[in-house]
Write an enzyme that holds these catalytic residues in place. Sequence first.
Site, short mmCIF file in Angstrom:
data_model
loop_
_atom_site.label_atom_id
_atom_site.label_comp_id
_atom_site.label_asym_id
_atom_site.label_seq_id
_atom_site.Cartn_x
_atom_site.Cartn_y
_atom_site.Cartn_z
N TYR A 151 49.78 -12.09 -53.08
CA TYR A 151 50.52 -12.75 -52.01
C TYR A 151 51.26 -11.71 -51.16
CZ TYR A 151 54.09 -15.85 -49.92
OH TYR A 151 54.93 -16.54 -49.08
N LYS A 155 51.11 -10.84 -47.00
CA LYS A 155 52.29 -10.92 -46.13
C LYS A 155 52.61 -9.55 -45.52
CE LYS A 155 53.13 -15.28 -46.50
NZ LYS A 155 52.96 -16.17 -45.35
#
Length: 246
Positions: A151, A155
């Site tokens: 993740y 990002k």
Amino acid sequence: MQNILIIGAGSAIAKACARRFASSGRHLFLVMRDETALSEQIADLRCRGAGSVAGATLDILDTQKHDQVIRQAQAQLGQIDAILVAHGSLPDQAVCEQNIEATLSAITLNGTATVALLTRLAQLLEQQQSGSLGVITSVAGDRGRESNYVYGCAKAMVSTFLQGLDQRLSKQGIRVIDIKPGFVITPMTQAFDRNGPLWSEPDKIARIIERALRHKRGTVYAPGFWQLIMTVICSIPTPLFRKLRL
């Protein structure tokens, strides 16, 4: 800042932002995946005082449809003063470690699909030669940590893209704002122990986002104490960092 486009309007943070915008009589265009939820949210925001509310459905993974939905927003709002992109989903890190397809899917959803959308939105703002673009990323992108590095890397990709986009668009007076929340109590984090002082409600994050869009600030940590926390985490020497569980 009267005409606002919100993409990913079904997220808890985006909903809280939309309610704040509506209470000030602003004109909104919402984009989300679920048609039923979209209709319900439009009705709710009208009751809360929005100047006008309309919307469209979009799965952001369907990059071929990005242009069509953005044109719909332009037709409804005319000049778009601010855009908020609130898109993403927290993957299961353990599953990603064992499954390449899950990893690539998470990176596409949280990274490359967002970059594709931002490319089109940047073209819109350049055509207008005005506006601000706020994008919700995450503190997870500041340093890769074993608990969520899939993740986090997606990002980080978006944050780096935003840095270049800001440099490019700033020459026309357009500001790009990277919004980095920490721990937020949302459906996406329901599997976590959400007690403690580091957790925030979506309404608190929405207040920070509204100020950031209004004042066209640059990178914004939400709440602000996360900037100090991530500065410390990023400064930990690698040999020591390897021994930690973060």
